[in-house]
Enzyme design. Structure first.
Site, short mmCIF file in Angstrom:
data_model
loop_
_atom_site.label_atom_id
_atom_site.label_comp_id
_atom_site.label_asym_id
_atom_site.label_seq_id
_atom_site.Cartn_x
_atom_site.Cartn_y
_atom_site.Cartn_z
N ARG A 73 -5.04 7.61 16.89
CA ARG A 73 -6.54 7.52 16.18
C ARG A 73 -7.45 6.91 17.33
NH1 ARG A 73 -9.17 8.51 11.34
NH2 ARG A 73 -7.48 8.98 10.20
N GLU A 120 -13.13 2.83 5.44
CA GLU A 120 -12.97 2.63 6.76
C GLU A 120 -14.10 2.65 7.72
OE1 GLU A 120 -9.41 4.74 7.44
OE2 GLU A 120 -8.61 3.04 8.28
N PHE A 167 -6.15 -3.70 3.34
CA PHE A 167 -6.70 -3.71 4.69
C PHE A 167 -5.81 -3.28 5.76
CE2 PHE A 167 -8.81 -7.60 2.80
CZ PHE A 167 -9.63 -6.96 2.28
N GLN A 207 0.61 -1.01 -0.02
CA GLN A 207 -0.19 -0.07 -0.13
C GLN A 207 0.92 1.35 -0.03
OE1 GLN A 207 -2.67 -1.93 3.27
NE2 GLN A 207 -3.43 0.04 3.02
N GLU A 261 0.39 -1.66 4.66
CA GLU A 261 0.60 -0.30 4.63
C GLU A 261 2.16 0.02 4.98
OE1 GLU A 261 -1.93 2.39 7.00
OE2 GLU A 261 -0.35 4.04 7.05
N1 LUZ Z 1 -2.52 5.29 8.38
C1 LUZ Z 1 -1.91 6.44 8.72
C2 LUZ Z 1 -3.84 5.24 8.43
O1 LUZ Z 1 -0.59 6.37 8.65
N2 LUZ Z 1 -2.41 7.46 9.27
C3 LUZ Z 1 -3.72 7.66 9.56
O2 LUZ Z 1 -4.16 8.51 10.36
C4 LUZ Z 1 -4.33 6.33 9.01
N3 LUZ Z 1 -5.81 6.19 9.54
C5 LUZ Z 1 -6.42 5.26 9.09
C6 LUZ Z 1 -5.95 4.28 8.51
N4 LUZ Z 1 -4.42 4.23 8.03
MO1 MOS Z 2 -5.08 1.55 6.55
S1 MOS Z 2 -5.80 0.78 8.19
O1 MOS Z 2 -3.93 1.17 5.63
O2 MOS Z 2 -6.17 2.84 5.77
#
Ligand code: LUZ
Ligand code: MOS
Length: 753
Positions: free
Chosen positions: A307, A709, A225, A194, A229
């Site tokens: 978060r 989300e 998902f 991602q 990331e």
């Molecule tokens: N990823 C991130 C995220 O690096 N920062 C965020 O605020 C975030 N929020 C939701 C999903 N991924």
């Molecule tokens: Mo995210 S939890 O990779 O938006």
């Protein structure tokens, strides 16, 4: 409802879509395989690779000693080696990387490696970590008003504990990368990530070479998902190290077992709440201590913890709030981003606190929910003023549209008539902030080429992972340029075309990249308008582009899109444009934990009904009916698909997906035979999603709000609906807030004395 189909659907159903594992390998390509720690915590006293190295077909085994740059992959905090050096901190931690001619040989070699580890104490729970003061970083606290002194004036005060377990991402496509050496030390990584830039940056750092020597290309992902990331990076970097040394292509796709064992998951949370209410059910004070089970390294845990605090009050206005989160260091694989990013964990706690309060006061949970819904200009605990609030609107619209009173009456009748089946119902409002909470990540770029035949190629930083972002990008280009679908193509996501990208995450990918596409196409259109005005001897202000033709004062001319492009070429007009978008207006000051971090919020309300089989403890989700704030959806088919997928994932997290590690830190739920995910039989019998009619938001792409989300949190409603059914059967049942609410726990609840 007629909306554009996902542009990948044709190749998907024919099995023609390309993923990393589909790439034709170069003839000299080699296969990689990780050797990982068989213990959760200890000192490595010796590793013997000699038998493995001697095996025919094994090319080389890489360890930290082969790293020419830094053996470090930690993004937020540099606390995670690519390969373990003298200590291991979780079961499944990469120690070495076997390169062999085939996967079978690599596997054989892995079994021949012997390792001795002097074991150290293992921590698997956040509570234990907190007791031992084992933390990733300093705790964070958000504060609004004065909760501490407000409790004294409350009519009701309740305290309790909650737990929500982790969750396996279970992307259909496992982690993997194919690395190919190009000339002069350049390496091309085709990665299932991602975050292409994160892969590029980390690979450059570990290899000790400049970023321009690493090209990362992402075709598409078979799901992410959040699991890709940050955690797509190590595998890509490992293949890159191997290429750097061997100058041959290297591919590594994790098999499902290895992926389950070695990668982190959604963070389990243990939380302690205190809630205070007035006589008329206003929540006047709320305190929570969140213990996040971060695993053995930071990964994205600090951002996820943040978060959790942002969403700790969900859709409610509470004037006095103190929330604190501890990122607890344990000996599990580093837990990571997962759809919702800590938000769901926060929202489960406030919903639990409300359920607890309602139960003890002896009223229905929805009375407290309804009495506290956000209103226009309310302040969130982090200082942002809520505007264009749809919390009450979605709530009351849901009650009306879905005939709540009638449904409740039917449930009461059913429960009165049935002894062994009981039904339950819940309302679940959601409020989710849209933007990366880290303000500086909210930017994106697009590169748009118009080729001389009039066809268009669009590159962005957006990664297609099944969420149909490419379809939305195509729609943006097409509507701005006024041309047909077949003229626009979405290119792969590639760091040499679009650089320095934020990961595709935070539900923000379509907004950020879409705005950049819109800007690039708008610039191109301005140039083409001049050209067309010239050809037609008309004024620029009368020119528009629609249906592949030029319109003059809204009347179709005979001048085609292609003819304008040909003339623009002849006039040497630039037909490529690169645009940069950065979300305006957002800011956040961590020193005071206040600001305006979100471009906007997404709202919605779900009504969930369930039936529990009170002999077996099993349950069915009868229906989930949702009023959702899409803004002005640009593609309702895709957006409703996102709602349904997220809902199923949320229900899975809350009701059946049970991650289990033993006390030694070994993952027990390490296969789909021991880890139960929702299937077609456990999906709600009915899912009805009705868009709330609103104006949309200017910071959303084409006023179409982010949708990735937020709907996951509707799944939390299933927990409370099941709990209502259990209560209906067993008046002695004491409420528990320990997710997932598996049939096993339901059965125990049904017969609890
Ligand atoms: N990823 C991130 C995220 O690096 N920062 C965020 O605020 C975030 N929020 C939701 C999903 N991924
Ligand atoms: Mo995210 S939890 O990779 O938006």
């Amino acid at each position: 409802m007629k909306t554009m189909k996902n542009i990948d659907s044709f190749t998907h159903v024919r099995g023609e879509s390309l993923f990393v594992d589909d790439l034709q390998l170069r003839q000299d390509a080699l296969i990689g395989l990780c050797f990982d720690s068989p213990k959760a915590h200890g000192k490595i006293t010796s590793v013997d690779y000699s038998k493995a190295e001697a095996l025919d077909g094994v090319v080389k085994i890489f360890t930290y000693k082969d790293v020419l740059g830094e053996n470090q992959i930690g993004g937020i905090i540099p606390d995670e080696p690519l390969w373990a050096e003298d200590e291991v901190h979780f079961w499944g931690q990469p120690i070495a990387f076997i390169i062999a001619k085939t996967e079978a040989i690599a596997k054989k070699a892995r079994a021949l490696i012997t390792i001795e580890i002097e074991e150290l104490p293992v921590i698997t729970t956040a509570k234990e970590a907190k007791e031992k003061k084992s933390f990733i970083n300093a705790p964070r606290s958000f504060k609004l008003g004065d909760s501490k002194n407000t409790f004294a004036n409350c009519e009701y005060v309740f305290e309790g504990e909650t737990f929500s377990n982790g969750q396996e991402h279970l992307y259909l496509e496992t982690q993997g990368c194919y690395a190919v050496p190009l000339e002069n030390g350049t390496i091309k990584l085709t990665s299932s990530t991602q975050g292409p830039t994160q892969v590029q940056k980390t690979a450059a750092k570990v290899l000790g070479i400049p970023m321009h020597k690493i090209e990362v290309d992402v075709i598409r992902l078979g799901g992410g998902f959040g699991g890709k990331e940050d955690q797509a990076t190590p595998w890509a970097v490992m293949t890159a190290v191997a290429v750097q040394h061997l100058n041959k292509p290297v591919k590594y796709m994790l098999n499902r077992h290895d992926d389950l064992r070695m990668t982190g998951k959604r963070h389990p949370y243990s939380s302690f709440y205190k809630i205070g209410l007035t006589k008329d059910l206003k929540i006047s004070a709320f305190e929570v201590e969140f213990l996040q089970n971060s695993g053995a390294a930071a990964d994205l845990s600090p951002a996820i913890a943040e978060r959790t605090l942002f969403h700790a009050t969900n859709s409610y206005f509470i004037p006095n709030v103190t929330t604190t989160v501890f990122s607890c260091k344990t000996n599990l694989p580093p837990n990571t981003a997962f759809r919702g990013f800590g938000g769901p964990q926060g929202m489960f706690v406030i919903e639990s606190a409300i359920a607890d309060a309602a139960n003890k006061i002896g009223i229905n949970k929805k009375q407290i929910q309804e009495a506290n819904l956000l209103s226009e200009n309310d302040t969130f605990s982090y200082g942002q003023i809520a505007t264009k609030v749809e919390a009450k609107n979605t709530w009351f619209t849901a009650k009306d549209t879905f005939n709540l009173e009638k449904t409740e009456q039917e449930i009461a009748n059913f429960n009165a008539e049935n002894k062994h089946y009981k039904k339950g119902i819940s309302l679940m409002p959601i409020t989710f902030g849209i933007s990366f909470t880290n303000t500086q990540m909210n930017h994106a770029r697009a590169l748009v080429h118009i080729y001389q035949d009039g066809s268009v190629g669009v590159s962005t930083g957006a990664v297609e992972m099944g969420q149909s972002v490419n379809t939305k990008m195509l729609q943006v280009a097409q509507t701005v340029l006024g041309i047909s679908t077949s003229k626009v193509k979405l290119e792969t996501t590639n760091t040499t075309r679009v650089a320095n990208t934020s990961p595709s995450a935070a539900s923000s990918t379509a907004d950020l990249n879409g705005k950049a596409v819109e800007m690039a196409c708008t610039s191109l259109l301005e140039r083409l308008t001049k050209v067309a005005a010239n050809i037609l001897s008309s004024e620029e202000k009368n020119i528009s582009f629609k249906e592949d033709f030029v319109f003059v004062a809204d009347k179709k001319s005979t001048l085609t899109w292609e003819a304008v492009i040909m003339q623009a070429m002849a006039e040497r007009v630039a037909l490529s444009e690169n645009a940069h978008y950065a979300t305006p207006k957002i800011h956040f000051d961590k020193s005071i934990e206040k600001g305006h971090p979100f471009a906007y919020h997404v709202y919605g309300t779900a009504i969930t009904t369930v039936t529990v089989d009170c002999l077996r403890g099993t349950y069915e989700i009868d229906a989930v009916k949702i009023i959702h704030d899409f803004g002005k959806s640009m593609n309702l088919g895709i957006d409703i698909g996102q709602i349904e997928g997220a809902l199923a994932q949320g229900i899975g997290w809350m009701t059946m997906e049970e991650i289990a590690y033993n006390t030694n830190g070994k993952l027990l739920s390490n296969a789909l035979s021991t880890y139960k995910v929702p299937d077609i039989f456990s999906a709600p019998k009915t899912i009805e999603t009705i868009p709330l009619e609103t104006e949309g938001h200017d910071l959303a792409i084409q006023k179409s709000k982010a949708v990735g989300e937020p709907p996951l949190m509707y799944g939390i409603g299933a927990y409370f609906a099941i709990q209502e059914a259990v209560k209906a059967f067993n008046p002695n049942y004491t409420l528990k807030f320990h997710a997932p609410f598996t049939p096993e726990k339901v059965l125990m609840g049904l017969y609890e004395e």
